[in-house]
Design a protein around this motif. Structure first.
Motif, short mmCIF file in Angstrom:
data_model
loop_
_atom_site.label_atom_id
_atom_site.label_comp_id
_atom_site.label_asym_id
_atom_site.label_seq_id
_atom_site.Cartn_x
_atom_site.Cartn_y
_atom_site.Cartn_z
N GLY A 1 11.66 2.28 -19.79
CA GLY A 1 12.56 3.27 -19.85
C GLY A 1 13.76 3.23 -18.44
O GLY A 1 13.92 2.01 -18.25
N ASP A 2 14.33 4.41 -18.21
CA ASP A 2 15.47 4.59 -17.45
C ASP A 2 15.02 4.12 -16.11
O ASP A 2 15.90 4.13 -15.32
N ASP A 3 13.67 4.40 -15.83
CA ASP A 3 13.27 4.33 -14.43
C ASP A 3 12.99 2.64 -13.96
O ASP A 3 12.50 2.38 -12.72
N GLY A 4 13.32 1.89 -14.98
CA GLY A 4 13.30 0.28 -14.77
C GLY A 4 11.84 -0.20 -15.00
O GLY A 4 11.69 -1.31 -14.49
N ARG A 5 11.10 0.82 -15.41
CA ARG A 5 9.34 0.14 -15.39
C ARG A 5 9.24 -0.37 -16.96
O ARG A 5 9.70 0.15 -17.74
N ILE A 6 8.16 -1.50 -16.95
CA ILE A 6 7.25 -1.43 -17.89
C ILE A 6 5.82 -1.02 -17.69
O ILE A 6 5.27 -1.68 -16.84
N ARG A 7 5.48 -0.32 -18.65
CA ARG A 7 4.28 0.33 -18.41
C ARG A 7 3.18 -0.24 -19.61
O ARG A 7 3.57 -0.18 -20.82
N PRO B 1 20.46 -0.30 -7.16
CA PRO B 1 19.26 0.52 -7.76
C PRO B 1 18.67 -0.10 -8.77
O PRO B 1 19.07 -1.54 -9.34
N ILE B 2 17.42 0.46 -8.99
CA ILE B 2 16.60 -0.49 -10.03
C ILE B 2 17.20 -0.54 -11.57
O ILE B 2 17.38 1.00 -11.92
#
Length: 372
Positions: free
Chosen positions: A112-118, A159-160
């Protein structure tokens, strides 16, 4: 007729207007069918612009629809579906969903937009111990990767960067991300460490697919090109320019989506209102398809290409670019198309609308994804 305004609640009215506006503008960025042995689809997963990930029961959506064998643009034919599972996947929009592995041991991955892969264990998500919650924060990921930040002058951190799409290679134990810093990252699923960084694009990445038979990935970028990368060396081995020798309609020049066929010999690239089809062994563009609107997602269905975009149509083309069918679908602008093994298609897009279409072209159900 006059109404009594004595008990008028201005704050409640404002909140209701904002909530309705938010509901109408929410967008489904990705739909995904989970691994299943059933001939008919039972569950559909949806990633939305509010960062939520939810699953919906297709049989329930069909049974709740008043007119299951007809289609209309009126809202009376679109039911408000309640999710069977719901959790907050990301802070900001959730852009992509992929399954890593098959069956109960599969991982559900999102970015997503938060730069995370979960990642979540699919077996645990489908357990009866989990239920729909008001916030979805009770479901914790077992995998949580963050795109690296870059140091600028005087050591300042950037920024991430967001992750716009992901791809997987289960044999290599890898998940790949197309990021907003113009790089693609290869992560080791077991260790959670970055194994390789693919650098070469001059602008951020929109899309990525894994060509696992050749140990390669293919990325599409805002810079107007697609690149094929060797996963062993991390080097770009081919640059594909879908706009070369092509007068594009409008100013759209980025590569918005790429798709590989099952043999991994054919690549489709979208660039604005055009799709180019490439024979990868020959490194040759064999056909070009002009579309009515900007293409925002596509996939191969055997020897045909399914595409959706900035108009309410599901388009089907043959390999020569001849249009075979156009089906009206509910989202006025569609961002996602996913194909079940038996040929059922799910289209998601603006308005948090999802349209499920049978292999025969009839609308099985259309529903709004409900805010929980």
């Amino acid at each position: 007729m006059c109404s009594d305004a004595t008990n008028w609640d201005e704050d409640a009215y404002r909140e209701s207007v904002l909530k309705e506006r938010d509901f109408q503008t929410r967008t489904v960025f990705r739909t995904a069918w989970p691994p299943s042995l059933y001939p008919n689809p039972d569950t559909l997963l949806v990633a939305s612009s509010d960062g939520s990930i939810a699953s919906y029961s297709i049989p329930s959506c069909i049974s709740n629809l008043h007119h299951p064998f007809s289609y209309s643009n009126s809202d009376t034919d679109k039911s408000l579906a309640e999710p069977t599972r719901f959790f907050q996947g990301h802070d900001g929009p959730a852009y992509d969903l992929k399954f890593y592995g098959d069956g109960e041991d599969a991982l559900l991955l999102s970015c997503g937009d938060d730069g995370r892969i979960r990642g979540w264990r699919w077996k645990e998500l489908t357990s009866p111990n989990y239920s729909v919650s008001s916030h979805g924060n009770d479901i914790k990921p077992i995998l949580d990767l963050v795109t690296p930040q870059h140091r600028g002058p005087w050591g300042a951190l950037s920024p991430i960067p967001e992750n716009n799409a992901i791809a997987v290679n289960t044999q290599g134990g890898s998940v790949f991300a197309a990021s907003g810093d113009s790089c693609s990252y290869c992560w080791d699923v077991e260790t959670g460490k970055v194994k390789m960084v693919f650098k070469g694009h001059s602008d951020y990445l929109h899309c990525i697919v894994a060509r696992n038979s050749s140990n390669q990935i293919i990325t599409g970028s805002e810079d107007g090109t697609a690149r094929i990368w060797d996963c062993k060396s991390g080097k770009s081995i081919q640059v594909i320019d879908p706009g070369k020798d092509l007068k594009l309609q409008g100013s759209v020049s980025w590569v918005g989506c790429v798709a590989l066929d099952a043999s991994e010999s054919w690549l489709a690239c979208s660039r604005g209102r055009n799709i180019s089809l490439w024979n990868l062994p020959a490194s040759e563009c064999v056909s070009r398809i002009s579309t009515r609107a900007t293409v925002q997602d596509m996939l191969f269905d055997n020897n045909q290409i399914l595409a959706v975009g900035a108009d309410p149509l599901l388009n089907r083309y043959d390999m020569n670019g001849v249009i075979l069918s156009q089906i009206q679908c509910a989202p006025p602008s569609a961002f996602s198309i996913s194909l079940y093994p038996t040929g059922v298609v799910a289209v998601g897009g603006y308005g948090c609308l999802v349209d499920v279409i049978s292999q025969f072209g009839s609308h099985m159900c259309t529903f709004h994804c409900q805010c929980v």
